[in-house]
Design a protein around this motif. Structure first.
Motif, short mmCIF file in Angstrom:
data_model
loop_
_atom_site.label_atom_id
_atom_site.label_comp_id
_atom_site.label_asym_id
_atom_site.label_seq_id
_atom_site.Cartn_x
_atom_site.Cartn_y
_atom_site.Cartn_z
N GLU A 146 2.35 1.91 -15.72
CA GLU A 146 1.65 0.53 -15.81
C GLU A 146 2.56 -0.14 -16.63
O GLU A 146 2.85 -1.39 -16.42
CB GLU A 146 0.17 0.80 -16.21
CG GLU A 146 -0.94 1.34 -15.36
CD GLU A 146 -0.72 2.95 -15.06
OE1 GLU A 146 -0.10 3.45 -16.07
OE2 GLU A 146 -1.16 3.32 -13.94
N ALA A 147 2.71 0.20 -17.84
CA ALA A 147 3.61 -0.32 -18.81
C ALA A 147 4.93 -0.92 -18.23
O ALA A 147 5.61 -1.91 -18.28
CB ALA A 147 4.08 0.19 -20.28
N ALA A 148 5.74 0.10 -17.50
CA ALA A 148 6.95 -0.15 -16.80
C ALA A 148 6.87 -1.06 -15.77
O ALA A 148 7.80 -2.01 -15.84
CB ALA A 148 7.50 1.08 -16.03
N LEU A 149 5.76 -1.15 -15.04
CA LEU A 149 5.63 -2.10 -13.88
C LEU A 149 5.32 -3.55 -14.38
O LEU A 149 5.84 -4.48 -13.88
CB LEU A 149 4.73 -1.52 -12.89
CG LEU A 149 4.98 -0.33 -12.01
CD1 LEU A 149 3.82 0.16 -10.91
CD2 LEU A 149 6.15 -0.77 -11.02
N LYS A 150 4.61 -3.50 -15.48
CA LYS A 150 4.38 -4.73 -16.09
C LYS A 150 5.56 -5.55 -16.68
O LYS A 150 5.90 -6.77 -16.45
CB LYS A 150 3.43 -4.59 -17.12
CG LYS A 150 1.91 -4.51 -16.73
CD LYS A 150 1.07 -4.34 -17.97
CE LYS A 150 -0.40 -4.03 -17.57
NZ LYS A 150 -1.29 -3.97 -18.63
N GLU A 151 6.49 -4.69 -17.25
CA GLU A 151 7.57 -5.30 -17.53
C GLU A 151 8.64 -5.62 -16.47
O GLU A 151 9.33 -6.64 -16.58
CB GLU A 151 8.47 -4.14 -18.49
CG GLU A 151 9.74 -4.75 -19.23
CD GLU A 151 10.87 -5.12 -18.45
OE1 GLU A 151 11.73 -5.67 -18.75
OE2 GLU A 151 11.21 -4.09 -17.34
N GLY A 207 0.69 -1.22 -0.06
CA GLY A 207 0.06 0.02 -0.13
C GLY A 207 0.78 1.28 -0.07
O GLY A 207 1.81 1.16 -0.09
N PRO A 208 0.17 2.26 0.15
CA PRO A 208 1.05 3.73 0.24
C PRO A 208 1.94 3.86 1.21
O PRO A 208 1.48 3.48 2.44
CB PRO A 208 -0.14 4.67 -0.14
CG PRO A 208 -1.19 4.18 0.47
CD PRO A 208 -1.20 2.78 -0.10
N PHE A 258 1.48 5.00 -7.42
CA PHE A 258 2.69 3.96 -7.52
C PHE A 258 2.13 2.69 -6.92
O PHE A 258 2.17 1.62 -7.54
CB PHE A 258 3.80 4.41 -7.10
CG PHE A 258 5.07 3.40 -7.31
CD1 PHE A 258 5.38 3.16 -8.27
CD2 PHE A 258 5.20 2.42 -5.94
CE1 PHE A 258 6.32 2.07 -8.57
CE2 PHE A 258 6.05 1.37 -6.15
CZ PHE A 258 6.92 1.44 -7.48
N ALA A 259 1.72 2.80 -5.64
CA ALA A 259 1.38 1.54 -4.84
C ALA A 259 -0.01 0.85 -5.62
O ALA A 259 0.33 -0.40 -5.81
CB ALA A 259 0.86 1.93 -3.48
N GLN A 260 -0.91 1.62 -6.22
CA GLN A 260 -1.89 1.02 -6.90
C GLN A 260 -1.52 0.34 -8.06
O GLN A 260 -2.12 -0.75 -8.27
CB GLN A 260 -3.02 1.93 -6.96
CG GLN A 260 -3.76 2.55 -5.94
CD GLN A 260 -4.71 3.78 -6.38
OE1 GLN A 260 -5.27 3.87 -7.51
NE2 GLN A 260 -5.29 4.29 -5.28
N ALA A 261 -0.62 0.91 -8.71
CA ALA A 261 -0.25 0.41 -10.23
C ALA A 261 0.70 -0.80 -9.79
O ALA A 261 0.55 -1.78 -10.71
CB ALA A 261 0.54 1.46 -10.73
N THR A 267 3.92 13.50 -12.27
CA THR A 267 2.53 13.89 -11.30
C THR A 267 2.30 12.49 -10.49
O THR A 267 1.34 12.36 -9.48
CB THR A 267 1.43 14.21 -11.98
OG1 THR A 267 0.95 13.32 -13.07
CG2 THR A 267 1.49 15.67 -12.72
N THR A 268 3.08 11.67 -10.72
CA THR A 268 2.72 10.34 -10.07
C THR A 268 2.95 10.49 -8.52
O THR A 268 3.87 10.90 -8.01
CB THR A 268 3.76 9.13 -10.62
OG1 THR A 268 3.57 8.96 -12.11
CG2 THR A 268 3.43 7.87 -9.75
N THR A 269 2.15 9.93 -7.77
CA THR A 269 2.10 10.14 -6.17
C THR A 269 2.40 8.59 -5.73
O THR A 269 2.20 7.67 -6.31
CB THR A 269 1.06 10.61 -5.64
OG1 THR A 269 -0.32 9.52 -5.68
CG2 THR A 269 0.54 12.06 -6.34
#
Length: 324
Positions: A316-321, A211-212, A259-262, A253-255
């Motif tokens: 999202e694409a970065a984390l999937k990779e 989580g955050p 990031f935690a949700q993604a 603008t990512t908080t």
């Protein structure tokens, strides 16, 4: 291009990534490229040098790498012949296994300042100066804020331990004159496989316990390792690139909560359990915890203007990779 890479500390993944980037740009002759002779050295401060293959021409993918030499070794032998020097050195500040005490603070300082100063002095004394000198520092230079936006020309570097460290780091890296092109890349949180920030987060997130951190409202300046090594390669090859570049994604603008949700979504797990501020401070120490509990909105204005094109501008694409 022959590139000498300094990597004392915990940034070995960047060296490997940089090598792959250099190799990807043009064919390499068999047997050339990245060798890390210092891996088996008796001391972490030993100096290893891989001789380049003989023959006409130099492949773009030839990268020399070694642990940092003691100052007397560089003074005696001088800078090895190379076209560019890239300094990735720096002990991992957020290592939760290290207490934030005086001894570790000295290691954080020495792994950055002493290593950088050794290389800078060697460059100035080299009979033939390298074409480029690139140093990776950090966005801790900019003061945490929920409202301010920072680009490469924004002021900073004078408000806490970490910002002052970046100021000193970049100061000792500065070379006199203009015979060598100088670039500073201020990196955000690096996302990649095999360790780093993600390495410490994956287990709780895979268990559905992520989580955050703190309020989650703080900005989270990040960059995929593919893009950080891409920016370094771009800086090596583009002769017009010099000065400070922000090594962060354009998605400024990512908080932390986003990031935690993604990350939870990339793993197919919920990510709603916050990590209390007090817990972060207890684990990391109050001074060091600021790096996670507060953040900066940093934009790569000069990086984009220099012509660099991102592989992973989307979180999202970065984390999937990364988690694939």
């Amino acid at each position: 291009m022959r590139v000498l890479v300094g990597e004392k500390g915990q940034k070995g993944r960047l060296t490997g990534g940089l090598s792959r980037e250099l190799k990807a740009g043009s064919p390499c002759r068999k047997g050339t490229g990245f060798e890390r002779l210092a891996q088996e050295a008796e001391s972490p401060n030993s100096y290893g040098m891989s001789p380049l293959p003989s023959g006409k021409g130099t492949s773009r993918g030839e990268v020399e790498s070694g642990g940092m030499a003691p100052e007397e070794e560089l003074a005696r032998s001088g800078l090895p012949s190379c076209d560019a020097v890239v300094n990735l050195a720096g002990e991992n500040i957020l290592n939760p296994l290290q207490r934030w005490n005086e001894a570790f603070q000295k290691e954080v300082l020495s792994s950055r300042l002493e290593t950088t100063q050794m290389l800078a002095k060697a460059i100035t004394k080299a009979p033939q100066a390298p074409q480029a000198w690139i140093v990776v520092t950090g966005v801790a230079y900019y003061q945490p804020s929920l409202t301010a936006e920072y680009d490469e020309d924004s002021p900073g570097g004078d408000f806490d331990f970490f910002s002052k460290l970046v100021t000193r780091w970049e100061a000792v890296a500065r070379l006199p004159g203009d015979s060598t092109r100088q670039v500073v890349v201020r990196s955000g949180v690096v996302l990649g496989r095999g360790g780093g920030a993600i390495g410490h987060m994956l287990l709780p997130f895979r268990l559905g316990l992520g989580g955050p951190i703190g309020s989650g409202r703080q900005f989270f300046p990040w960059i995929h390792i593919r893009d950080l090594t891409g920016i370094l390669t771009h800086a090596l090859e583009a002769n017009h690139v010099q000065g400070v570049l922000n090594g962060v994604t354009p998605a400024s603008t990512t908080t932390n909560a986003e990031f935690a949700q993604a990350l939870g979504a990339a793993l197919g797990r919920p990510a709603f359990i916050p990590v209390p501020r007090s817990v972060v401070q207890a684990v990391l120490g109050q001074e060091r915890a600021i790096m996670l509990l507060e953040g900066q909105k940093v934009v790569p204005r000069r990086t984009l203007a220099s012509g660099y094109q991102y592989f992973f501008p989307d979180l999202e694409a970065a984390l999937k990779e990364v988690v694939a």
